[in-house]
Structures are given as C-alpha cells and as structure tokens.
Design a protein around this motif. Structure first.
Motif, PDB file in Angstrom:
ATOM      1  N   VAL A 102     -22.237   5.259  13.561  1.00 12.80           N
ATOM      2  CA  VAL A 102     -23.197   4.536  14.719  1.00 12.80           C
ATOM      3  C   VAL A 102     -24.039   3.742  13.969  1.00 12.80           C
ATOM      4  CG1 VAL A 102     -23.113   6.936  16.129  1.00 12.80           C
ATOM      5  CG2 VAL A 102     -24.840   6.352  14.311  1.00 12.80           C
ATOM      6  N   THR A 105     -29.590   0.285  17.657  1.00 11.20           N
ATOM      7  CA  THR A 105     -29.699  -0.965  18.429  1.00 11.20           C
ATOM      8  C   THR A 105     -31.238  -0.704  19.260  1.00 11.20           C
ATOM      9  OG1 THR A 105     -28.916  -0.154  20.509  1.00 11.20           O
ATOM     10  CG2 THR A 105     -27.316  -1.318  19.234  1.00 11.20           C
ATOM     11  N   LEU A 347     -26.695   9.982  19.984  1.00 11.80           N
ATOM     12  CA  LEU A 347     -25.603  10.416  20.636  1.00 11.80           C
ATOM     13  C   LEU A 347     -25.144  11.870  19.868  1.00 11.80           C
ATOM     14  CD1 LEU A 347     -23.414   7.200  19.827  1.00 11.80           C
ATOM     15  CD2 LEU A 347     -24.601   8.018  22.095  1.00 11.80           C
ATOM     16  N   TYR A 351     -20.128  11.989  17.675  1.00 12.94           N
ATOM     17  CA  TYR A 351     -21.041  11.240  16.705  1.00 12.94           C
ATOM     18  C   TYR A 351     -22.001  11.863  15.859  1.00 12.94           C
ATOM     19  CZ  TYR A 351     -18.345   7.809  19.418  1.00 12.94           C
ATOM     20  OH  TYR A 351     -17.575   7.044  20.296  1.00 12.94           O
ATOM     21  N   ASN A 535     -31.485   3.115  20.295  1.00  8.55           N
ATOM     22  CA  ASN A 535     -30.463   3.845  20.846  1.00  8.55           C
ATOM     23  C   ASN A 535     -29.416   3.836  19.752  1.00  8.55           C
ATOM     24  OD1 ASN A 535     -31.060   4.391  23.749  1.00  8.55           O
ATOM     25  ND2 ASN A 535     -31.386   2.078  23.653  1.00  8.55           N
ATOM     26  N   GLU A 536     -28.701   4.988  19.681  1.00 11.21           N
ATOM     27  CA  GLU A 536     -27.428   5.069  18.601  1.00 11.21           C
ATOM     28  C   GLU A 536     -26.283   4.520  19.526  1.00 11.21           C
ATOM     29  OE1 GLU A 536     -28.455   8.588  15.589  1.00 11.21           O
ATOM     30  OE2 GLU A 536     -26.892   9.107  17.293  1.00 11.21           O
ATOM     31  N   THR A 537     -25.673   3.510  18.945  1.00 12.35           N
ATOM     32  CA  THR A 537     -24.406   3.105  19.543  1.00 12.35           C
ATOM     33  C   THR A 537     -23.168   3.223  18.500  1.00 12.35           C
ATOM     34  OG1 THR A 537     -25.730   1.665  20.556  1.00 12.35           O
ATOM     35  CG2 THR A 537     -23.429   1.087  20.447  1.00 12.35           C
ATOM     36  N   PRO A 538     -22.179   3.866  19.061  1.00 13.30           N
ATOM     37  CA  PRO A 538     -20.937   3.958  18.364  1.00 13.30           C
ATOM     38  C   PRO A 538     -20.224   2.668  17.658  1.00 13.30           C
ATOM     39  CG  PRO A 538     -20.377   4.256  20.753  1.00 13.30           C
ATOM     40  CD  PRO A 538     -21.787   4.206  20.475  1.00 13.30           C
ATOM     41  N   SER A 541     -15.990   2.038  19.782  1.00 14.72           N
ATOM     42  CA  SER A 541     -15.567   2.759  21.198  1.00 14.72           C
ATOM     43  C   SER A 541     -14.238   2.605  21.194  1.00 14.72           C
ATOM     44  CB  SER A 541     -16.322   2.080  22.222  1.00 14.72           C
ATOM     45  OG  SER A 541     -15.943   0.867  22.519  1.00 14.72           O
ATOM     46  N   GLN A 544     -13.214  -1.037  21.832  1.00 12.55           N
ATOM     47  CA  GLN A 544     -13.188  -1.764  20.602  1.00 12.55           C
ATOM     48  C   GLN A 544     -12.296  -1.413  19.636  1.00 12.55           C
ATOM     49  OE1 GLN A 544     -17.262  -0.653  19.645  1.00 12.55           O
ATOM     50  NE2 GLN A 544     -18.347  -2.414  20.499  1.00 12.55           N
TER      51      GLN A 544
END
Length: 639
Positions: A102, A105, A347, A351, A535-538, A541, A544
C-alpha cells in the motif's frame, strides 16, 4: 490419413482416421468443404499454421526464413528469449501483487469537524481518607530507607495531612522485606532498587535503576498501589481541589456539568471536557480557554515530584492514557495550543489487519469507550494478568469477578507482574496480534507557545479579580467539585508584603513583590480551518495489474488480448491432436495392422467431404473392431 488396402471410413474431413476397408466414395464437388471442427494432420502443420496467421510479432519469421536455418534458429532464440523475459517479469509482478503493498495518499479537506476532548489533571495525587494511617506508616518506612542510603532525612508532611476521618481502615501490613537498597546487577554497575521474589523466595528479580530518584519513586509507588488495592471500589477519589477557576468555550461560559471527573493514582484529579456539549456545536473555529490552579495540597512528595498541570487532547469517546501521551504545563504561564487534525483510513484484509466499526476482536475490552489499540492492549494484558497471577494490576480496570493485586492477598504478585510485563515489552504475548490498529483513526498534531502569566506588574489585580466573588462565574456545586471557583487562600508572606488595605477591603494596585504563582492559563484552538486525510491505497489494484501485464506483453511481443486467445487456441489444438495420436498408438499396441503413417496435408489429400447419406456406417469395420470406444466416439464427433 490413408491406410493400406481398403477400409470403411469413420467420420470425414481433415485429420480423419480410416480403417482397413474399401476406399471412401468420391463425393460431388459441391458437398466438399470444411468441417465444424477440423484438426491438422501433424504438429508441424499446426505450428506452421499458427506462425503464419498469428498476430504475435516475430512468429512469421520462423516460417518465411525456413530455407535459412541460421535465420530460423536466430529468430527462434529471440522469440524464446522474449517469452522467457516476459514470464520472468510476470512472476515479479505477481510476487509484488500478492504482497499487497500500500501507499499513503494525503488529501486536504475543509469539512466541519467536532472539537476534540481535553483532559486536564492537577498532578496532585492525594491521600485517601481510608488509608491515611497506612500511608503515614509508608512515609516513615520511606524515610528510613532514604536515610540509610543517602543519610538524608526529608521533611515530614504530617501538618498537611489534616484530621483523619474516622472509619474502618482496611487491614494492611507493610511488607518490610521489600526495601530500597543498593544492587549490583549482572553488568557490574552499582544501582539502586528493590527485589521482588516469588512465593518461595527462591527466585527474585531486581528492579534496579541508575537514578536514585527514579528508584525511590518506583519503590514508593509499588507499596502505594498495594495499599490502594485494599480500598473499596466506591472510596472517595476527589480531594476537594478547586482546580478550574474559569472556562470559556466558543465565547460562552462552560460550567461544571460540562466536565467529567475521574481520579488517576499518579496524576491526581482529572477533568475531561464533556464532548456531549461540543457535539451539538460542530465547527473548526471553536476554542476553549481555561484558568487552572495547580496546588500541592495533600501532596505525596515521593510519588510525584512535579508541580503543574497534565494536559492531553484526544478524540471524543476515547480513553485518555496519560502515562503514554500528554504534556505538562508549568504554573505561572499562559500556554497556547494549536491543533491540527489528521484522519487516517487503513485498508483491511488482504492489505493489512485493522479493526473497523462492525468488526470484533478476540479481547474483551475493559473500557466503555470506542475501540483504540491502546485500550485493547491494556485489556488484553489485564486479562492475562488475572489468568497468570490471579489478580489484576491496580492502574487498569478489572474483569468481572477479579480483584486487584496486593501483597496482603497475593504475596508474589510483583514477581509475576514483572515477568509478564517483560514479555509484553518483547512482544512475546499474543496481545500485539490480537489488537490490530483501527481502520479509521484521528490523531492530533500539537504546537504550543508559552508566556509568563500574569506578569509581575499585573499579578496583583489579576489575582484580586479572580478571587473576588462578584467577578467570578457561578459554578454550581458538585459531589466531586466542591465549589467552582474558590477564592485563593490568603498567604502569610503576601499579607506581610502587600501592606494595609482600605476599609472597603480593596487592595492597592501598586506593583509589589508577590509569592509564587500557582495559576496557569490554557488556550486551545484549531490551527487551520481544514484537516488532512491520510488514506491507504493499494499499489496494484486488479485494473492496475491487468494494465501492467498488458504493457509487458506489448513490450516483449507487440500483441494484444486476442493474441492470448490465439495461444490458447494453439494449446487446445495441440491437446486434441495429441489425444488422436494416442488413440492411434493404442490401436497399434493391440496387434492390429497399422495404417499409413502419414496423413497428407489438406492441399494434397483427395476430396473427402461429408459422406453421403446411406454410403457409410457408424459401426467400425473389421479392421477397427479393437479400436477403443472413447477414440471411436471422439472420431465420430469430429465428423
């Protein structure tokens, strides 16, 4: 493929197997054509067809350069190398994807936010009335220990103890075997501390400290909580300290009912600004201003060496853990605290591990507040403490049916607690894994500035105005807060330096020497009209991941998704051709005469369209009697 001699046809079309029967009849030209499913006669023909018609770059060079073996070999190696590099990078890509990394952001929002809770403690642990005699005995024992080590006899505070309240005191006998002494740990350095032994006395742990002051405080606190553990749960916590002089929230007076009171064994009486009133007035421009009094009445000098105010700012409906967070405010100063809020969104699985509002943990929370990791860790440790040592640590809430530890009831609890706490610090207990981080969490970044307050020139009139009944805010009486505020008691030193007063009771405003100030002013407000959201973002995805795979496929082979379908079609055709060749091998292994070993390509084989009705039979002829049934049915399906 044609067999030697004559035979009866089983099926028809390209790749059709013929048995030793009469040759197939010739069909009219208009009935000849391609079957619904048509296979190639050999693997060479299959690969040639694929390389000639595929959209994958480089495959056609294997056919057009067939007359030049050097070029064919070179392009074959290039194609194989490109495929190898492609799938090697695919492996790296999937390895990274299955780690579920992760990234964080950060975004800035300007929505309306609620004012946080503010907990204030006077840092004045008091002597409970039901334990004053036992604490006096403990003070005498402490004086003996300190004198034996440092030949220093600290002053007695019996005059400040006040009259003892009559009532039954809990039965308690001070354990004089736990003395403050000089120790020599394994490292060979001289230290000060005390020993805690098990029930038999055969195993002892040394609580050794390099600082004699810290050692004396820890030793005194150990005996102190053994006394408090025997007090009833409903004993009086507040010692009548008039802590809050004035309070203003959003330009309105706040009163005693807007605070929740509690008591901390080390930090004394604590007051938490009630979040219920603040939730009715959301916003980011609110501020709270308080005038507080830090006093040393009923002070325990060996338990707390500080004079001031402990402040902690935390989210609403969260338990304040003053031992791990918070900061101190010095008396005689005005402190301005700017708040900046950060909201973290984590998340969940796969994750990471976090606790959302609808989930549950394998720990019974002992606090009647929202979930926090610190509250979960404390609850987990207390439950393990009860299971291992048969009693609970005094600083934490108790599970149902348990009692607090005291060496009157559990002589070896200190030894058990030390070993269990060391395991917690070294992550040997399951509490770390059983208590995940919350999926949503708010934290506050603080910045503070201080200035002297009140100043030497304004101290007289500020103290006079704060102490005059006609100028103070009306605070209703409370069970735990006697009267809000209370005028400052007269000081003998001040009475000698201020000079005479007028008949009306007014004091002169001339600058005169004043005693040590015990007041402090605190202003708390939001620094910015916005807050940050983290925010935690992978990292990868599903979309992606597919995009990265497509980029690699295009880089090495210059193809698309349809090219992948072509490769799948090649594999299916190869499997079907392999199955037919296996059927032919099985037929030959049963002793039947072999048919011709080669099936001519479609351009060279005679027209053999669908067999006219009535000219063929689905039953095998004499030469196909021993053909396995599965192969016969598969051959019929191809027709």
């Amino acid at each position: 493929m044609q067999a030697e001699g004559t035979g009866q046809t089983v099926g028809g079309g390209p790749g059709t197997w013929t048995c030793s029967q009469a040759p197939p009849p010739t069909l009219p030209e208009e009935e000849r054509g391609e079957r619904l499913v048509e296979l190639h006669a050999s693997f060479r023909e299959l690969v040639t067809f694929f390389c000639t018609n595929s959209t994958i770059h480089g495959t056609i060079r294997l056919v057009c350069s067939s007359q030049n073996r050097l070029k064919t070999a070179s392009w074959g190696l290039l194609l194989a190398g490109a495929l190898g590099l492609l799938y090697w990078q695919f492996a790296l890509l999937f390895e990274q994807y299955w780690r579920y990394p992760v990234i964080m952001t950060v975004s800035v929002h300007s929505e309306r936010k609620l004012f946080p809770s503010v907990t204030l403690c006077d840092m004045n642990p008091h002597r409970p009335h039901l334990a004053r005699h036992h604490l006096r005995v403990l003070d005498d024992f402490a004086r003996e220990n300190i004198y034996s080590l440092y030949q220093f006899n600290f002053s007695d505070s019996r005059d400040a103890l006040g009259a003892e309240v009559p009532g039954p005191e809990p039965a308690f006998q001070l354990d004089r075997r736990i003395r403050l002494q000089r120790l020599r740990p394994l490292d060979g350095q001289n230290r000060v501390g005390f020993k805690l032994c098990n029930s038999t006395g055969g195993d002892c742990v040394q609580r050794a400290y390099s600082s004699g002051m810290v050692a004396a405080q820890e030793w005194y606190r150990f005996h102190y909580i053994n006394i408090l553990a025997l007090l009833p749960a409903a004993h009086e916590d507040s010692h009548g300290s008039h802590f809050v002089f004035s309070c203003r929230y959003d330009d309105r007076d706040c009163h005693a009912q807007h605070f929740q009171t509690s008591h901390h064994p080390t930090y004394g009486s604590c007051y938490t600004f009630n979040s219920v009133w603040a939730t009715q007035r959301p916003g980011v421009t609110h501020r709270i201003s308080l005038v507080l009094r830090a006093e040393q009445q009923d002070h325990l000098p060996l338990l707390s060496t500080k004079a001031g105010i402990k402040v902690m700012i935390h989210p609403q409906d969260h338990t304040p853990f003053l031992e791990h967070q918070g900061f101190s405010i010095r008396p005689g100063t005005e402190t301005t605290i700017d708040i900046r809020e950060d909201e973290v969104h984590r998340l969940g699985s796969p994750y990471g591990q976090c606790m959302d509002s609808t989930g549950s943990v394998d720990v019974q929370l002992l606090y009647n507040t929202s979930y926090t990791r610190q509250a979960c860790l404390v609850s987990c440790f207390q439950q393990l403490m009860v299971q291992t040592c048969s009693c609970g640590y005094f600083f934490y809430p108790l599970p149902a049916g348990a009692e607090y530890c005291s060496y009157m009831r559990h002589p070896a609890w200190g030894h058990c607690f030390h070993h269990l706490y060391q395991k917690l610090k070294t992550h040997q207990l399951p509490c770390t894994t059983r208590c995940p981080q919350p999926c949503r969490e708010s934290s506050y970044k603080l910045s503070a500035g201080t200035s002297r307050w009140p100043s030497s020139t304004s101290a007289d009139w500020v103290l006079a105005v704060l102490g005059e009944p006609s100028r103070r805010n009306p605070w209703p009486p409370s069970a735990s807060i006697k009267s809000w505020p209370l005028p400052l008691p007269s000081s003998p030193s001040r009475a000698h330096t201020e000079g005479p007063t007028s008949r009306s009771g007014a004091r002169p405003l001339s600058p005169v020497p004043c005693p040590r100030i015990s007041l402090a002013k605190v202003n708390i407000f939001y620094q910015e009209l916005n807050y940050r959201m983290v925010n935690e973002t992978p990292v990868y995805s599903v979309s992606q991941l597919l995009s990265a795979m497509g980029s690699l496929w295009s880089l090495w082979l210059g193809s698309s998704v349809l090219s992948v379908v072509e490769v799948l079609e090649l594999l299916l055709d190869a499997m079907a051709l392999t199955l037919l060749l296996c059927c032919r091998w099985l037929r030959g292994s049963q002793g039947q005469p072999r048919a011709a070993t080669r099936v001519p390509p479609p351009s060279q084989r005679p027209a053999s369209g669908p067999v006219a009705a009535g000219t063929t039979s689905n039953a095998p002829g004499p030469g196909c009697l021993h053909l396995p049934r599965c192969c016969r049915e598969f051959s019929r399906s191809l027709g």
